[in-house]
Design a protein around this motif. Sequence first.
Motif, PDB file in Angstrom:
ATOM      1  N   MET A 122      50.044  46.573  56.784  1.00 40.30           N
ATOM      2  CA  MET A 122      50.873  45.842  55.827  1.00 40.30           C
ATOM      3  C   MET A 122      50.102  44.609  55.397  1.00 40.30           C
ATOM      4  SD  MET A 122      54.617  44.036  56.253  1.00 40.30           S
ATOM      5  CE  MET A 122      55.550  45.569  56.248  1.00 40.30           C
ATOM      6  N   GLU A 123      50.036  44.377  54.109  1.00 42.98           N
ATOM      7  CA  GLU A 123      49.325  43.198  53.637  1.00 42.98           C
ATOM      8  C   GLU A 123      49.900  42.714  52.313  1.00 42.98           C
ATOM      9  OE1 GLU A 123      45.295  43.968  51.913  1.00 42.98           O
ATOM     10  OE2 GLU A 123      45.435  45.777  53.138  1.00 42.98           O
ATOM     11  N   ASN A 124      49.589  41.487  51.981  1.00 45.07           N
ATOM     12  CA  ASN A 124      49.977  40.919  50.694  1.00 45.07           C
ATOM     13  C   ASN A 124      48.834  41.151  49.717  1.00 45.07           C
ATOM     14  OD1 ASN A 124      52.539  39.877  51.472  1.00 45.07           O
ATOM     15  ND2 ASN A 124      51.527  38.166  52.486  1.00 45.07           N
ATOM     16  N   ALA A 125      49.023  42.118  48.836  1.00 42.66           N
ATOM     17  CA  ALA A 125      47.999  42.462  47.855  1.00 42.66           C
ATOM     18  C   ALA A 125      48.182  41.598  46.604  1.00 42.66           C
ATOM     19  CB  ALA A 125      48.089  43.936  47.492  1.00 42.66           C
ATOM     20  N   ILE A 126      47.090  41.338  45.923  1.00 41.02           N
ATOM     21  CA  ILE A 126      47.117  40.489  44.731  1.00 41.02           C
ATOM     22  C   ILE A 126      46.854  41.350  43.495  1.00 41.02           C
ATOM     23  CG2 ILE A 126      46.031  38.533  43.563  1.00 41.02           C
ATOM     24  CD1 ILE A 126      45.273  37.462  46.342  1.00 41.02           C
ATOM     25  N   ILE A 127      47.667  41.179  42.477  1.00 36.77           N
ATOM     26  CA  ILE A 127      47.484  41.934  41.241  1.00 36.77           C
ATOM     27  C   ILE A 127      46.249  41.424  40.502  1.00 36.77           C
ATOM     28  CG2 ILE A 127      48.456  42.508  38.987  1.00 36.77           C
ATOM     29  CD1 ILE A 127      51.221  42.336  40.222  1.00 36.77           C
ATOM     30  N   ILE A 128      45.313  42.333  40.275  1.00 38.94           N
ATOM     31  CA  ILE A 128      44.100  42.007  39.506  1.00 38.94           C
ATOM     32  C   ILE A 128      44.409  42.077  38.019  1.00 38.94           C
ATOM     33  CG2 ILE A 128      41.730  42.689  39.003  1.00 38.94           C
ATOM     34  CD1 ILE A 128      41.666  43.969  41.819  1.00 38.94           C
ATOM     35  N   ARG A 129      45.066  43.156  37.603  1.00 42.23           N
ATOM     36  CA  ARG A 129      45.501  43.294  36.219  1.00 42.23           C
ATOM     37  C   ARG A 129      46.548  44.392  36.140  1.00 42.23           C
ATOM     38  NH1 ARG A 129      40.366  45.432  36.511  1.00 42.23           N
ATOM     39  NH2 ARG A 129      40.120  47.638  35.936  1.00 42.23           N
ATOM     40  N   GLN A 130      47.367  44.324  35.103  1.00 43.45           N
ATOM     41  CA  GLN A 130      48.390  45.340  34.882  1.00 43.45           C
ATOM     42  C   GLN A 130      48.575  45.525  33.376  1.00 43.45           C
ATOM     43  OE1 GLN A 130      52.369  46.884  36.759  1.00 43.45           O
ATOM     44  NE2 GLN A 130      52.665  44.722  36.240  1.00 43.45           N
ATOM     45  N   GLU A 131      48.781  46.786  32.978  1.00 40.66           N
ATOM     46  CA  GLU A 131      49.006  47.079  31.565  1.00 40.66           C
ATOM     47  C   GLU A 131      49.877  48.314  31.427  1.00 40.66           C
ATOM     48  OE1 GLU A 131      45.439  48.318  29.497  1.00 40.66           O
ATOM     49  OE2 GLU A 131      44.544  49.016  31.375  1.00 40.66           O
ATOM     50  N   GLU A 132      50.572  48.397  30.315  1.00 43.74           N
ATOM     51  CA  GLU A 132      51.356  49.578  29.987  1.00 43.74           C
ATOM     52  C   GLU A 132      50.440  50.561  29.272  1.00 43.74           C
ATOM     53  OE1 GLU A 132      55.745  50.711  28.126  1.00 43.74           O
ATOM     54  OE2 GLU A 132      54.720  48.903  27.444  1.00 43.74           O
ATOM     55  N   ILE A 133      50.258  51.770  29.828  1.00 42.41           N
ATOM     56  CA  ILE A 133      49.312  52.731  29.265  1.00 42.41           C
ATOM     57  C   ILE A 133      50.001  53.868  28.517  1.00 42.41           C
ATOM     58  CG2 ILE A 133      47.486  52.177  30.914  1.00 42.41           C
ATOM     59  CD1 ILE A 133      48.254  54.686  32.496  1.00 42.41           C
ATOM     60  N   ALA A 134      51.307  53.953  28.620  1.00 44.55           N
ATOM     61  CA  ALA A 134      52.137  54.880  27.855  1.00 44.55           C
ATOM     62  C   ALA A 134      53.554  54.318  27.943  1.00 44.55           C
ATOM     63  CB  ALA A 134      52.071  56.306  28.408  1.00 44.55           C
ATOM     64  N   THR A 135      54.467  54.894  27.214  1.00 44.89           N
ATOM     65  CA  THR A 135      55.830  54.373  27.239  1.00 44.89           C
ATOM     66  C   THR A 135      56.401  54.400  28.651  1.00 44.89           C
ATOM     67  OG1 THR A 135      56.169  55.172  24.981  1.00 44.89           O
ATOM     68  CG2 THR A 135      58.129  54.606  26.257  1.00 44.89           C
ATOM     69  N   ASP A 136      56.673  53.216  29.201  1.00 44.94           N
ATOM     70  CA  ASP A 136      57.241  53.044  30.549  1.00 44.94           C
ATOM     71  C   ASP A 136      56.311  53.513  31.664  1.00 44.94           C
ATOM     72  OD1 ASP A 136      59.601  51.880  29.629  1.00 44.94           O
ATOM     73  OD2 ASP A 136      60.615  53.810  29.419  1.00 44.94           O
ATOM     74  N   VAL A 137      55.027  53.685  31.369  1.00 48.47           N
ATOM     75  CA  VAL A 137      54.038  54.037  32.393  1.00 48.47           C
ATOM     76  C   VAL A 137      53.047  52.880  32.508  1.00 48.47           C
ATOM     77  CG1 VAL A 137      52.207  55.628  33.099  1.00 48.47           C
ATOM     78  CG2 VAL A 137      54.268  56.505  31.975  1.00 48.47           C
ATOM     79  N   TYR A 138      52.903  52.358  33.722  1.00 48.04           N
ATOM     80  CA  TYR A 138      52.094  51.160  33.949  1.00 48.04           C
ATOM     81  C   TYR A 138      50.944  51.441  34.905  1.00 48.04           C
ATOM     82  CZ  TYR A 138      55.633  48.393  31.584  1.00 48.04           C
ATOM     83  OH  TYR A 138      56.482  47.879  30.646  1.00 48.04           O
ATOM     84  N   SER A 139      49.827  50.773  34.651  1.00 49.20           N
ATOM     85  CA  SER A 139      48.648  50.821  35.520  1.00 49.20           C
ATOM     86  C   SER A 139      48.472  49.452  36.149  1.00 49.20           C
ATOM     87  CB  SER A 139      47.417  51.188  34.694  1.00 49.20           C
ATOM     88  OG  SER A 139      46.226  50.959  35.439  1.00 49.20           O
ATOM     89  N   MET A 140      48.455  49.422  37.469  1.00 50.97           N
ATOM     90  CA  MET A 140      48.328  48.165  38.211  1.00 50.97           C
ATOM     91  C   MET A 140      47.165  48.257  39.204  1.00 50.97           C
ATOM     92  SD  MET A 140      50.971  46.471  40.972  1.00 50.97           S
ATOM     93  CE  MET A 140      52.338  46.201  39.842  1.00 50.97           C
ATOM     94  N   TRP A 141      46.195  47.372  39.064  1.00 53.06           N
ATOM     95  CA  TRP A 141      45.112  47.258  40.035  1.00 53.06           C
ATOM     96  C   TRP A 141      45.464  46.152  41.035  1.00 53.06           C
ATOM     97  CZ3 TRP A 141      40.945  50.079  41.284  1.00 53.06           C
ATOM     98  CH2 TRP A 141      40.465  51.026  40.353  1.00 53.06           C
ATOM     99  N   LEU A 142      45.360  46.478  42.322  1.00 56.24           N
ATOM    100  CA  LEU A 142      45.680  45.530  43.386  1.00 56.24           C
ATOM    101  C   LEU A 142      44.464  45.287  44.269  1.00 56.24           C
ATOM    102  CD1 LEU A 142      49.100  46.981  44.633  1.00 56.24           C
ATOM    103  CD2 LEU A 142      48.798  44.838  43.391  1.00 56.24           C
ATOM    104  N   ARG A 143      44.189  44.019  44.559  1.00 58.90           N
ATOM    105  CA  ARG A 143      43.133  43.702  45.528  1.00 58.90           C
ATOM    106  C   ARG A 143      43.755  43.656  46.917  1.00 58.90           C
ATOM    107  NH1 ARG A 143      40.332  40.226  42.974  1.00 58.90           N
ATOM    108  NH2 ARG A 143      38.657  41.726  42.568  1.00 58.90           N
ATOM    109  N   THR A 144      43.145  44.385  47.854  1.00 67.34           N
ATOM    110  CA  THR A 144      43.666  44.483  49.210  1.00 67.34           C
ATOM    111  C   THR A 144      42.602  44.036  50.213  1.00 67.34           C
ATOM    112  OG1 THR A 144      42.864  46.720  49.672  1.00 67.34           O
ATOM    113  CG2 THR A 144      44.915  46.536  48.427  1.00 67.34           C
ATOM    114  N   GLU A 145      43.038  43.736  51.409  1.00 62.00           N
ATOM    115  CA  GLU A 145      42.106  43.387  52.474  1.00 62.00           C
ATOM    116  C   GLU A 145      41.581  44.628  53.191  1.00 62.00           C
ATOM    117  OE1 GLU A 145      40.853  40.453  53.240  1.00 62.00           O
ATOM    118  OE2 GLU A 145      41.978  39.436  51.653  1.00 62.00           O
ATOM    119  N   GLN A 146      42.461  45.609  53.413  1.00 57.57           N
ATOM    120  CA  GLN A 146      42.083  46.777  54.215  1.00 57.57           C
ATOM    121  C   GLN A 146      42.444  48.122  53.601  1.00 57.57           C
ATOM    122  OE1 GLN A 146      42.924  46.292  58.585  1.00 57.57           O
ATOM    123  NE2 GLN A 146      44.007  44.452  57.897  1.00 57.57           N
ATOM    124  N   ILE A 147      43.515  48.174  52.813  1.00 56.46           N
ATOM    125  CA  ILE A 147      44.046  49.464  52.374  1.00 56.46           C
ATOM    126  C   ILE A 147      43.012  50.265  51.594  1.00 56.46           C
ATOM    127  CG2 ILE A 147      45.763  50.581  50.900  1.00 56.46           C
ATOM    128  CD1 ILE A 147      47.737  48.388  51.730  1.00 56.46           C
TER     129      ILE A 147
END
Length: 255
Positions: free
Chosen positions: A6-31
């Motif tokens: 379990m960790e607190n991940a930080i959002i690197i970037r997020q965008e809507e790539i289709a209607t109601d479909v989102y792409s989210m990049w998260l920076r993690t320590e271990q995952i």
Amino acid sequence: MTDKVMENAIIIRQEEIATDVYSMWLRTEQIADLAKPGQFVTVYCTDGSRLLPRPISICEIDQRDHAIRLVYRVVGKGTAEFSVYHTGAQLRVVGPLGNGYPKKSKPALLLGGGIGVPPILQLAKELDCEKSIVLGYRDERFLEEEFRGQGNVYIATEDGSFGTQGNVLDAIRENGLEGEIIYACGPMPMLRAVKQFAAERGMECWISLEERMACGIGACLGCVVKSKKKDGHTHVHNKRICTEGPVFRAEEVDI
């Protein structure tokens, strides 16, 4: 199953790539270092009225930058909350969870349908074999460009707006595609049809099941599927999608 954290991940970037479909990049320590294609994470809302985490499949893994990509569809209050977060926001994430796809060096058919398309991307990047990739959509397409360069890509759309009109099996038949192993993720009607298609041809087939989950770690038995063999945990004919899955050999489960 890989160890989970379990960790607190930080959002690197997020965008809507289709209607109601989102792409989210998260920076993690271990995952990211632990994750494999086909696994998933659970993401906690910050709104205290929503206690249970939301399971989301891992789309891409960038171990060099310790990051994972989640591509999800907004279907309720939890995912709607995630969709408004911006770069720098923190999310509590648990993962990687479940079992991923086995990587075998056989000519492969990779099949993704709808929001089952994202989990296939990292697998396509890691498989070292001849690959035919078939992506099925209702209408609006997403992630198509990311798949190009990973294998031969074929598209099926229900409305016939692009590629084959119909589903992924229609595209396979129309293009005369062949392989020795199938990897698939998508809605249950698609997976039932894929399972039957593979059985008729004697093909090895691995499917990833999606189901609503509560705990995500196998304790609550809220996401079981009927199985051919008795489960070692409950001693009945079921499997927990969150732990024994989400990826199963197709003939192991009754769907």
